[in-house]
Design a protein around this motif. Structure first.
Motif, PDB file in Angstrom:
ATOM      1  N   ALA A 309       0.811  -1.213   0.000  1.00 39.18           N
ATOM      2  CA  ALA A 309       0.000   0.000   0.000  1.00 39.18           C
ATOM      3  C   ALA A 309       0.850   1.271   0.000  1.00 39.18           C
ATOM      4  N   VAL A 310       1.948   1.262   0.731  1.00 38.14           N
ATOM      5  CA  VAL A 310       2.827   2.435   0.776  1.00 38.14           C
ATOM      6  C   VAL A 310       3.479   2.661  -0.586  1.00 38.14           C
ATOM      7  N   VAL A 330      -0.659  10.148  -4.270  1.00 41.55           N
ATOM      8  CA  VAL A 330      -1.704   9.780  -3.314  1.00 41.55           C
ATOM      9  C   VAL A 330      -1.155   9.776  -1.887  1.00 41.55           C
ATOM     10  N   LEU A 331       0.106   9.430  -1.732  1.00 41.47           N
ATOM     11  CA  LEU A 331       0.730   9.365  -0.413  1.00 41.47           C
ATOM     12  C   LEU A 331       0.738  10.719   0.286  1.00 41.47           C
ATOM     13  N   ASN A 332       0.677  11.792  -0.472  1.00 41.17           N
ATOM     14  CA  ASN A 332       0.749  13.130   0.123  1.00 41.17           C
ATOM     15  C   ASN A 332      -0.600  13.649   0.610  1.00 41.17           C
ATOM     16  N   TYR A 333      -1.670  12.924   0.354  1.00 37.32           N
ATOM     17  CA  TYR A 333      -2.969  13.349   0.852  1.00 37.32           C
ATOM     18  C   TYR A 333      -3.114  12.964   2.324  1.00 37.32           C
ATOM     19  N   THR A 335      -5.723  12.373   4.070  1.00 33.96           N
ATOM     20  CA  THR A 335      -6.667  11.276   4.293  1.00 33.96           C
ATOM     21  C   THR A 335      -6.003   9.916   4.090  1.00 33.96           C
ATOM     22  N   GLN A 336      -5.138   9.811   3.063  1.00 32.84           N
ATOM     23  CA  GLN A 336      -4.412   8.570   2.820  1.00 32.84           C
ATOM     24  C   GLN A 336      -3.453   8.288   3.971  1.00 32.84           C
ATOM     25  N   GLN A 337      -2.761   9.308   4.432  1.00 32.86           N
ATOM     26  CA  GLN A 337      -1.808   9.148   5.525  1.00 32.86           C
ATOM     27  C   GLN A 337      -2.496   8.726   6.817  1.00 32.86           C
ATOM     28  N   SER A 338      -3.654   9.336   7.101  1.00 33.56           N
ATOM     29  CA  SER A 338      -4.352   9.036   8.356  1.00 33.56           C
ATOM     30  C   SER A 338      -4.858   7.602   8.399  1.00 33.56           C
ATOM     31  N   ARG A 339      -5.078   7.005   7.237  1.00 38.15           N
ATOM     32  CA  ARG A 339      -5.525   5.611   7.179  1.00 38.15           C
ATOM     33  C   ARG A 339      -4.352   4.646   7.114  1.00 38.15           C
ATOM     34  N   LEU A 340      -3.278   5.047   6.448  1.00 38.52           N
ATOM     35  CA  LEU A 340      -2.162   4.149   6.170  1.00 38.52           C
ATOM     36  C   LEU A 340      -1.112   4.123   7.268  1.00 38.52           C
TER      37      LEU A 340
END
Length: 492
Positions: A309-310, A330-333, A335-340
């Motif tokens: 995923a990362v 996508v990694l810089n969003y 929302t993505q960071q808070s989930r991942l």
């Protein structure tokens, strides 16, 4: 054009790695435990990746029969390479981890052998373990029945002692007494540690283990009175379908008396049931070992999912372009960071708690051998609770990683669907997670109820001895530290 695109992707990952604010090599060592472990793991990974026999890209396109054959072929080739290269036990163990091992290998080493070690006498160990180590026999662990899983005391298979023949008669009296699910049973195993109700002199002495031969060592056909087979396909196109989970029934099958595992208790030639001097609590050592292994496996499975995923999130770009410029990773969003990122942190947490459980297993085993049972309850609570928490969290996290990869995560080629299908049974085997959490709750309530009698809790539950102080405490901390977080957890 395609090559340029691939190069750009590779550069993107390289740029992300170069931007790390920590020492990547030092983190590798922290994860593996030592520089030596890192080097061995890297060497074994390259060995597997460079060998075409170990290819995995076609797994999801194989029929179940071909998938099973493929895993057998890989296991045989892995054993051949281990012998040819004279690999150490550490190297061989890592090599097997990287290869798609058939289920019988996992259950042979992970359940059959430990059961004989933990419950067999010295004589029994000398007889059976050399055969198992050399794969002259292949064993499985036949406990769960069609009608009973977590409720081991409810098992229905019987082992009745017959003094005329100085042996036991193993029998499946009902349909629900059929052994159901043991890995390696359906096709591969020649022997099993079978758990059955011991009956002698007309009295039922509860569940005991027996070594029973299931198949001929000459032509692998089932022995008289033994009915067994594979229970069929499971969830996922590859996944657990390489595992020959089986069904087994006995029709008055006779075994010698000395094939009862007799380290903790035995039946004499006259049929008398006798407890040995070895404490029954030693059985918990095997349980702790198995469950700490499951926690360690949770970290491995979660780290694989998070890695996928990362990397995907670093490569994938979407939205955010201005004036025809590049889209945003996508990694810089946020929302993505808070989930991942919490999943990434959990992988590390599970890795290190797995190491701690390994230490706990060693400590408990040494104390049990010395007849010190002071930490037994804590070991049971920790292994039961952590098994439940880590497996449930990992199963959920793998699914979350699939969603974090968008539609691509649903492709078999992403690796995530099969990883989920392989892993999710961990929430059920070796103790249903809800049942295990109830056991932990029972132990915690028992510990609290004993405080008034002056009995002080030990180990990870020692803080409960300060319950009065903790209940009256007020927090005035403005900056958090590890010790403060621990104190707040205890006080809550």
């Amino acid at each position: 054009m395609a090559m340029d695109h691939a190069a750009a992707e590779g550069d993107h990952l390289a740029a992300e790695r170069a931007a790390a604010r920590f020492d990547v090599e030092a983190m590798k060592v922290a994860w593996a435990g030592s520089r030596h472990a890192v080097d061995v793991a890297d060497r074994m990974a390259r060995l597997v990746a460079s060998d075409p026999v170990f290819r995995k890209d076609n797994r999801t396109m194989l029929s179940r029969k071909d998938l099973f054959k493929d895993t057998l072929r890989k296991a045989a080739h892995a054993w051949k390479r281990i012998v040819e290269l004279r690999l150490t036990e550490e190297e061989a163990s890592l090599l097997r981890q990287y290869v798609d091992q058939p289920g019988y290998v996992d259950l042979h080493w992970g359940m059959f052998v430990p059961a004989i070690k933990g419950q067999g006498t010295e004589e029994q160990q000398k007889k059976w373990l050399p055969l198992a180590y050399k794969f002259q026999i292949i064993g499985c662990y036949a406990q769960t029945e069609l009608g009973h899983g977590s409720n081991v005391q409810g098992l229905e298979t019987t082992a009745t002692f017959d003094p005329k023949t100085d042996g036991f008669v193993i029998h499946s009296p009902t349909l629900t007494s059929s052994k159901w699910w043991p890995g390696g049973l359906g096709k591969a195993s020649t022997h099993a540690v079978v758990y059955a109700r011991l009956i002698t002199e007309g009295k039922d002495y509860g569940i005991h283990g027996f070594i029973v031969q299931l198949r001929s060592l000459e032509d692998h056909s089932p022995l008289p009175g033994v009915t067994l087979g594979d229970i069929g396909g499971k969830f996922g196109s590859g996944a657990y379908n390489s595992m020959d989970n089986g069904v087994l029934r006995f029709d008055h099958v006779r075994i010698p008396r000395d094939q009862m595992l007799m380290r903790l208790s035995q039946v004499t030639r006259e049929g008398k049931y006798v407890n040995s001097d070895v404490p029954k609590q030693l059985l918990y050592g095997t349980m702790v070992y198995v469950r700490q292994s499951i926690v360690a496996d949770a970290s491995k499975a979660l780290s694989r999912a998070v890695c996928i995923a990362v990397r995907y999130s670093a490569i994938r770009k979407q939205f955010g372009s201005q004036d025809g410029g590049p889209e945003t990773q996508v990694l810089n969003y946020r929302t993505q960071q808070s989930r991942l990122f919490p999943l990434l942190a959990s992988a590390y947490a599970f890795r290190f708690v797995g190491d701690w459980l390994n230490w706990l297993y060693t400590d408990v085993t040494q104390k049990l051998e010395a007849k010190d049972y002071s930490t037994l309850q804590e070991a049971h609570a920790c292994t039961a609770g952590l098994k439940a928490v880590t497996t449930s969290a990992t199963a959920d996290a793998i699914e979350e990683c699939r969603k974090l990869c968008g539609g691509h995560g649903y492709l078999n080629s992403s690796g995530l669907p099969e990883l989920f299908a392989v892993y999710v049974p961990a929430c059920t085997y070796e103790g249903d997670n809800v049942v295990l959490l109830l056991q932990v709750a029972r132990i915690l309530m028992k510990t609290v109820s004993q405080l008034t009698s002056g009995k002080q809790p030990v180990g990870t539950m020692a803080y409960m001895g300060k319950v009065q102080h903790l209940m009256q405490s007020k927090c005035a901390v403005k900056t958090g530290t590890h010790s403060v977080h621990l104190y707040l957890f205890q006080a809550s």
